[in-house]
Design a protein around this motif. Sequence first.
Motif, PDB file in Angstrom:
ATOM      1  N   PHE A 142       0.850  -1.194   0.000  1.00 24.69           N
ATOM      2  CA  PHE A 142       0.000   0.000   0.000  1.00 24.69           C
ATOM      3  C   PHE A 142       0.881   1.238   0.000  1.00 24.69           C
ATOM      4  O   PHE A 142       1.860   1.308   0.737  1.00 24.69           O
ATOM      5  CB  PHE A 142      -0.898   0.010   1.239  1.00 24.69           C
ATOM      6  CG  PHE A 142      -1.721   1.258   1.385  1.00 24.69           C
ATOM      7  CD1 PHE A 142      -2.856   1.455   0.616  1.00 24.69           C
ATOM      8  CD2 PHE A 142      -1.356   2.252   2.288  1.00 24.69           C
ATOM      9  CE1 PHE A 142      -3.614   2.607   0.732  1.00 24.69           C
ATOM     10  CE2 PHE A 142      -2.108   3.407   2.423  1.00 24.69           C
ATOM     11  CZ  PHE A 142      -3.245   3.586   1.645  1.00 24.69           C
ATOM     12  N   SER A 143       0.503   2.199  -0.830  1.00 25.22           N
ATOM     13  CA  SER A 143       1.205   3.477  -0.900  1.00 25.22           C
ATOM     14  C   SER A 143       0.243   4.602  -0.550  1.00 25.22           C
ATOM     15  O   SER A 143      -0.867   4.661  -1.072  1.00 25.22           O
ATOM     16  CB  SER A 143       1.742   3.687  -2.326  1.00 25.22           C
ATOM     17  OG  SER A 143       2.231   4.998  -2.482  1.00 25.22           O
ATOM     18  N   LEU A 144       0.690   5.485   0.347  1.00 25.64           N
ATOM     19  CA  LEU A 144      -0.109   6.649   0.732  1.00 25.64           C
ATOM     20  C   LEU A 144       0.572   7.908   0.205  1.00 25.64           C
ATOM     21  O   LEU A 144       1.613   8.310   0.718  1.00 25.64           O
ATOM     22  CB  LEU A 144      -0.270   6.732   2.249  1.00 25.64           C
ATOM     23  CG  LEU A 144      -1.058   7.945   2.761  1.00 25.64           C
ATOM     24  CD1 LEU A 144      -2.496   7.903   2.268  1.00 25.64           C
ATOM     25  CD2 LEU A 144      -1.011   8.005   4.286  1.00 25.64           C
ATOM     26  N   PRO A 145      -0.015   8.538  -0.816  1.00 25.63           N
ATOM     27  CA  PRO A 145       0.552   9.782  -1.346  1.00 25.63           C
ATOM     28  C   PRO A 145       0.057  10.997  -0.558  1.00 25.63           C
ATOM     29  O   PRO A 145      -0.907  10.904   0.211  1.00 25.63           O
ATOM     30  CB  PRO A 145       0.009   9.808  -2.776  1.00 25.63           C
ATOM     31  CG  PRO A 145      -1.325   9.147  -2.661  1.00 25.63           C
ATOM     32  CD  PRO A 145      -1.155   8.076  -1.607  1.00 25.63           C
ATOM     33  N   SER A 146       0.724  12.108  -0.756  1.00 27.36           N
ATOM     34  CA  SER A 146       0.289  13.397  -0.191  1.00 27.36           C
ATOM     35  C   SER A 146      -0.138  13.247   1.266  1.00 27.36           C
ATOM     36  O   SER A 146      -1.248  13.611   1.651  1.00 27.36           O
ATOM     37  CB  SER A 146      -0.833  13.984  -1.040  1.00 27.36           C
ATOM     38  OG  SER A 146      -0.433  14.082  -2.385  1.00 27.36           O
ATOM     39  N   TYR A 147       0.766  12.733   2.073  1.00 24.08           N
ATOM     40  CA  TYR A 147       0.477  12.382   3.463  1.00 24.08           C
ATOM     41  C   TYR A 147      -0.264  13.485   4.213  1.00 24.08           C
ATOM     42  O   TYR A 147      -1.286  13.226   4.842  1.00 24.08           O
ATOM     43  CB  TYR A 147       1.787  12.030   4.187  1.00 24.08           C
ATOM     44  CG  TYR A 147       1.608  11.774   5.657  1.00 24.08           C
ATOM     45  CD1 TYR A 147       1.252  10.515   6.110  1.00 24.08           C
ATOM     46  CD2 TYR A 147       1.771  12.790   6.598  1.00 24.08           C
ATOM     47  CE1 TYR A 147       1.074  10.266   7.465  1.00 24.08           C
ATOM     48  CE2 TYR A 147       1.590  12.552   7.952  1.00 24.08           C
ATOM     49  CZ  TYR A 147       1.238  11.298   8.376  1.00 24.08           C
ATOM     50  OH  TYR A 147       1.043  11.058   9.710  1.00 24.08           O
ATOM     51  N   TYR A 148       0.230  14.712   4.159  1.00 24.13           N
ATOM     52  CA  TYR A 148      -0.348  15.777   4.975  1.00 24.13           C
ATOM     53  C   TYR A 148      -1.732  16.213   4.502  1.00 24.13           C
ATOM     54  O   TYR A 148      -2.481  16.810   5.260  1.00 24.13           O
ATOM     55  CB  TYR A 148       0.605  16.970   5.061  1.00 24.13           C
ATOM     56  CG  TYR A 148       1.869  16.617   5.809  1.00 24.13           C
ATOM     57  CD1 TYR A 148       1.855  16.482   7.192  1.00 24.13           C
ATOM     58  CD2 TYR A 148       3.056  16.370   5.131  1.00 24.13           C
ATOM     59  CE1 TYR A 148       3.012  16.128   7.885  1.00 24.13           C
ATOM     60  CE2 TYR A 148       4.207  16.020   5.818  1.00 24.13           C
ATOM     61  CZ  TYR A 148       4.180  15.899   7.191  1.00 24.13           C
ATOM     62  OH  TYR A 148       5.314  15.545   7.879  1.00 24.13           O
ATOM     63  N   SER A 149      -2.102  15.829   3.285  1.00 30.38           N
ATOM     64  CA  SER A 149      -3.452  16.103   2.785  1.00 30.38           C
ATOM     65  C   SER A 149      -4.403  14.923   3.019  1.00 30.38           C
ATOM     66  O   SER A 149      -5.616  15.104   3.027  1.00 30.38           O
ATOM     67  CB  SER A 149      -3.415  16.401   1.286  1.00 30.38           C
ATOM     68  OG  SER A 149      -2.641  17.538   1.024  1.00 30.38           O
ATOM     69  N   ASN A 150      -3.830  13.722   3.190  1.00 27.08           N
ATOM     70  CA  ASN A 150      -4.643  12.513   3.253  1.00 27.08           C
ATOM     71  C   ASN A 150      -4.657  11.798   4.593  1.00 27.08           C
ATOM     72  O   ASN A 150      -5.320  10.778   4.745  1.00 27.08           O
ATOM     73  CB  ASN A 150      -4.174  11.514   2.183  1.00 27.08           C
ATOM     74  CG  ASN A 150      -4.504  11.989   0.795  1.00 27.08           C
ATOM     75  OD1 ASN A 150      -5.581  12.518   0.560  1.00 27.08           O
ATOM     76  ND2 ASN A 150      -3.569  11.819  -0.130  1.00 27.08           N
ATOM     77  N   PHE A 151      -3.924  12.317   5.581  1.00 28.03           N
ATOM     78  CA  PHE A 151      -3.816  11.634   6.863  1.00 28.03           C
ATOM     79  C   PHE A 151      -3.917  12.654   7.993  1.00 28.03           C
ATOM     80  O   PHE A 151      -3.292  13.713   7.943  1.00 28.03           O
ATOM     81  CB  PHE A 151      -2.467  10.908   6.963  1.00 28.03           C
ATOM     82  CG  PHE A 151      -2.358   9.952   8.122  1.00 28.03           C
ATOM     83  CD1 PHE A 151      -2.667   8.617   7.972  1.00 28.03           C
ATOM     84  CD2 PHE A 151      -1.922  10.390   9.367  1.00 28.03           C
ATOM     85  CE1 PHE A 151      -2.560   7.731   9.035  1.00 28.03           C
ATOM     86  CE2 PHE A 151      -1.805   9.513  10.438  1.00 28.03           C
ATOM     87  CZ  PHE A 151      -2.124   8.180  10.272  1.00 28.03           C
ATOM     88  N   VAL A 152      -4.692  12.308   9.002  1.00 26.22           N
ATOM     89  CA  VAL A 152      -4.814  13.146  10.196  1.00 26.22           C
ATOM     90  C   VAL A 152      -4.479  12.263  11.396  1.00 26.22           C
ATOM     91  O   VAL A 152      -5.100  11.202  11.584  1.00 26.22           O
ATOM     92  CB  VAL A 152      -6.245  13.728  10.339  1.00 26.22           C
ATOM     93  CG1 VAL A 152      -6.406  14.447  11.669  1.00 26.22           C
ATOM     94  CG2 VAL A 152      -6.570  14.647   9.174  1.00 26.22           C
ATOM     95  N   GLU A 153      -3.504  12.700  12.193  1.00 22.37           N
ATOM     96  CA  GLU A 153      -3.131  11.929  13.384  1.00 22.37           C
ATOM     97  C   GLU A 153      -4.338  11.752  14.296  1.00 22.37           C
ATOM     98  O   GLU A 153      -5.097  12.678  14.520  1.00 22.37           O
ATOM     99  CB  GLU A 153      -1.998  12.622  14.131  1.00 22.37           C
ATOM    100  CG  GLU A 153      -0.663  12.449  13.457  1.00 22.37           C
ATOM    101  CD  GLU A 153       0.475  13.013  14.279  1.00 22.37           C
ATOM    102  OE1 GLU A 153       0.639  12.602  15.445  1.00 22.37           O
ATOM    103  OE2 GLU A 153       1.185  13.871  13.728  1.00 22.37           O
ATOM    104  N   GLY A 154      -4.497  10.542  14.804  1.00 20.87           N
ATOM    105  CA  GLY A 154      -5.623  10.232  15.678  1.00 20.87           C
ATOM    106  C   GLY A 154      -6.872   9.828  14.917  1.00 20.87           C
ATOM    107  O   GLY A 154      -7.794   9.257  15.480  1.00 20.87           O
ATOM    108  N   GLU A 155      -6.902  10.141  13.641  1.00 20.23           N
ATOM    109  CA  GLU A 155      -8.058   9.818  12.804  1.00 20.23           C
ATOM    110  C   GLU A 155      -7.688   8.813  11.719  1.00 20.23           C
ATOM    111  O   GLU A 155      -8.464   7.948  11.367  1.00 20.23           O
ATOM    112  CB  GLU A 155      -8.584  11.113  12.174  1.00 20.23           C
ATOM    113  CG  GLU A 155      -9.961  11.006  11.585  1.00 20.23           C
ATOM    114  CD  GLU A 155     -10.458  12.364  11.118  1.00 20.23           C
ATOM    115  OE1 GLU A 155     -11.196  12.392  10.116  1.00 20.23           O
ATOM    116  OE2 GLU A 155     -10.119  13.390  11.741  1.00 20.23           O
TER     117      GLU A 155
END
Length: 180
Positions: A142-155
């Motif tokens: 699995f690859s997660l691009p644009s981490y800061y747009s697609n991931f929220v800590e705790g969520e």
Amino acid sequence: MKIVAFAGSNSINSINKKLIQHVCTYFKEHEVELLDLNDYECPLFGVDLEMKIGIPDAAKQFANKIDSAGLLILSLAEHNGAYTAAFKNLFDWISRIKNRKAFGEKDMFLMACSDGKRGASSVLEIAKKRMPFSGGNVLESFSLPSYYSNFVEGEGIIDNELKHTLESKIKTIQLKLSSK
């Protein structure tokens, strides 16, 4: 079953470690041990150094952690299109331990993430091709691009399509593991 999880980064603020921590929440019914590469620092690998000092204890300890697992979950950071120096160095050392393949013939869930649009896909492709030769049975990736747009800590992952893709891959892994 025991799961050993780690990010292929030595950054204290590793986004790959944050992804690993999130993914581990999907495996609550298992014992999960999260490793930090900083706890397994080794001198820069070289055959001359290996002849002089042997395999460092930190590399042996890391290999023992791998051996204790039924599943490895690894999220790779990408430096210049490949593994980080910290991960590659530890990989090199554990690959030199006699009578073993580096990743102990273990099932693996390989991941990578970055803030870029490609989601560290270059290093993920390298790992998917390399791990089977190094004792890793890659079940999913699995690859997660644009981490800061697609991931929220705790969520976790907030993009619905990416979240669904990840959860589908995790479900596939869980089914494969339960059938063993």
